[in-house]
Design a protein around this motif. Sequence first.
Motif, PDB file in Angstrom:
ATOM      1  N   ILE A 142      20.365 -16.579  61.490  1.00  0.00           N
ATOM      2  CA  ILE A 142      19.603 -17.257  60.437  1.00  0.00           C
ATOM      3  C   ILE A 142      19.494 -18.743  60.720  1.00  0.00           C
ATOM      4  N   THR A 143      20.622 -19.378  61.018  1.00  0.00           N
ATOM      5  CA  THR A 143      20.629 -20.833  61.204  1.00  0.00           C
ATOM      6  C   THR A 143      20.011 -21.256  62.537  1.00  0.00           C
ATOM      7  N   GLN A 144      20.062 -20.375  63.547  1.00  0.00           N
ATOM      8  CA  GLN A 144      19.525 -20.707  64.870  1.00  0.00           C
ATOM      9  C   GLN A 144      18.360 -19.781  65.226  1.00  0.00           C
ATOM     10  N   ARG A 145      17.510 -19.528  64.258  1.00  0.00           N
ATOM     11  CA  ARG A 145      16.415 -18.575  64.464  1.00  0.00           C
ATOM     12  C   ARG A 145      15.464 -19.038  65.571  1.00  0.00           C
ATOM     13  N   GLU A 146      15.195 -20.332  65.644  1.00  0.00           N
ATOM     14  CA  GLU A 146      14.276 -20.829  66.679  1.00  0.00           C
ATOM     15  C   GLU A 146      14.839 -20.605  68.070  1.00  0.00           C
ATOM     16  N   ALA A 147      16.142 -20.857  68.238  1.00  0.00           N
ATOM     17  CA  ALA A 147      16.762 -20.642  69.548  1.00  0.00           C
ATOM     18  C   ALA A 147      16.784 -19.158  69.900  1.00  0.00           C
ATOM     19  N   VAL A 148      17.043 -18.305  68.915  1.00  0.00           N
ATOM     20  CA  VAL A 148      17.035 -16.861  69.164  1.00  0.00           C
ATOM     21  C   VAL A 148      15.637 -16.400  69.576  1.00  0.00           C
ATOM     22  N   SER A 149      14.610 -16.876  68.866  1.00  0.00           N
ATOM     23  CA  SER A 149      13.234 -16.499  69.183  1.00  0.00           C
ATOM     24  C   SER A 149      12.852 -16.962  70.587  1.00  0.00           C
ATOM     25  N   ARG A 150      13.262 -18.170  70.961  1.00  0.00           N
ATOM     26  CA  ARG A 150      12.933 -18.683  72.295  1.00  0.00           C
ATOM     27  C   ARG A 150      13.627 -17.863  73.389  1.00  0.00           C
ATOM     28  N   LEU A 151      14.876 -17.478  73.157  1.00  0.00           N
ATOM     29  CA  LEU A 151      15.598 -16.676  74.151  1.00  0.00           C
ATOM     30  C   LEU A 151      14.980 -15.291  74.287  1.00  0.00           C
ATOM     31  N   ILE A 152      14.578 -14.679  73.171  1.00  0.00           N
ATOM     32  CA  ILE A 152      13.919 -13.374  73.227  1.00  0.00           C
ATOM     33  C   ILE A 152      12.600 -13.482  73.981  1.00  0.00           C
ATOM     34  N   ARG A 153      11.821 -14.531  73.703  1.00  0.00           N
ATOM     35  CA  ARG A 153      10.532 -14.704  74.362  1.00  0.00           C
ATOM     36  C   ARG A 153      10.690 -14.869  75.873  1.00  0.00           C
ATOM     37  N   ASP A 154      11.593 -15.746  76.296  1.00  0.00           N
ATOM     38  CA  ASP A 154      11.762 -15.993  77.735  1.00  0.00           C
ATOM     39  C   ASP A 154      12.257 -14.743  78.453  1.00  0.00           C
ATOM     40  N   THR A 155      13.228 -14.056  77.855  1.00  0.00           N
ATOM     41  CA  THR A 155      13.780 -12.854  78.498  1.00  0.00           C
ATOM     42  C   THR A 155      12.740 -11.741  78.582  1.00  0.00           C
ATOM     43  N   LEU A 156      11.976 -11.567  77.514  1.00  0.00           N
ATOM     44  CA  LEU A 156      10.982 -10.493  77.480  1.00  0.00           C
ATOM     45  C   LEU A 156       9.826 -10.777  78.439  1.00  0.00           C
ATOM     46  N   MET A 157       9.394 -12.031  78.533  1.00  0.00           N
ATOM     47  CA  MET A 157       8.322 -12.364  79.476  1.00  0.00           C
ATOM     48  C   MET A 157       8.746 -12.107  80.911  1.00  0.00           C
ATOM     49  N   GLU A 158       9.977 -12.481  81.231  1.00  0.00           N
ATOM     50  CA  GLU A 158      10.478 -12.249  82.584  1.00  0.00           C
ATOM     51  C   GLU A 158      10.591 -10.759  82.885  1.00  0.00           C
ATOM     52  N   ARG A 159      11.011  -9.993  81.892  1.00  0.00           N
ATOM     53  CA  ARG A 159      11.141  -8.542  82.080  1.00  0.00           C
ATOM     54  C   ARG A 159       9.768  -7.879  82.221  1.00  0.00           C
ATOM     55  N   ALA A 160       8.769  -8.324  81.478  1.00  0.00           N
ATOM     56  CA  ALA A 160       7.436  -7.715  81.528  1.00  0.00           C
ATOM     57  C   ALA A 160       6.724  -8.016  82.835  1.00  0.00           C
TER      58      ALA A 160
END
Length: 308
Positions: A164-182
């Motif tokens: 909740i408190t670090q939602r932006e950092a979580v979203s950025r980590l999910i985005r970077d990891t998913l883009m690299e995986r795709a």
Amino acid sequence: HTHKHTRAHGTTLAAMAAFRGGMNRLPKVASGAIYALAGAAGLAFGVKESIYTVDGGHRAVVFSRLSGVSDEIKHEGLHFRVPWFQWPIIYDIRSKPHNFTSLTGSKDLQMVNLSLRVLSRPESARLPKVYQDLGTDFDERVLPSIVNEVLKSVVARFNASQLITQREAVSRLIRDTLMERAREFYIILDDVSITDLGFGAEYTAAVEAKQVAQQNAQRAALMVEKAKQERQQKIVEAEGEAQSARLIGKAIQENPGFLQLRKIDAAREIAATVAKSQNRVYLDSNNLLLDVQDQDIDLEKLRPKKKK
């Protein structure tokens, strides 16, 4: 008479022969027309099957019965092919939205329901490889599995409160990891965003209870602080009154006329208050100054003593 009859008979035979000759030529003309129409239809069909169009925002790869998938990528416009031997596979290379929901666990073993929105498109330069490995429904084959995998791996690194408190950092980590995986599957992700983040009913109730407890603690702390301030204020007022009493006692001791002077000041204030009041007040002439006149005021006592 016999000669005339022979001439008429010959004329009839000639007419019948001419009619039979015309009837024999008629099927030849009709069959020629049919052949011409069939040829024109076949030509039109061949031309239609020999061309195809790639619309805007699309690309095509060509499969051949002889050589397989061609490495050449067909861009927008009109193209030719060999009927029956070749046919195009057309891809939409524009970004398409996909919504995914995953139920996973956080680092502190809280169940988290996470919803993700993804904009994806194929890598146009690798379309032949995409067709050979994944086909035309590449996004349905790849994205659900890798999105679920990435969400579980990333969420497991954070506590529920950190999500909740670090939602932006979580979203950025999910985005970077998913883009690299795709990219391993020749898929480009233009955008990845968290649309919803929910927790279990037990954790939600615990968070609400914690917030209520914190509010009550803050309210209690304010009340304690207010009580301390009021106590300090009373102490200051008491000390001030004690100091005032000591000073008044000292003044009376040094100058007995001080008390009489205070009575006069008090009588003056009372008289001013009564005069401003809208109510009617009747006072006896003897008591107009509230017994001030009954006091024997010694003016000599009001004068300060001379130091010897």
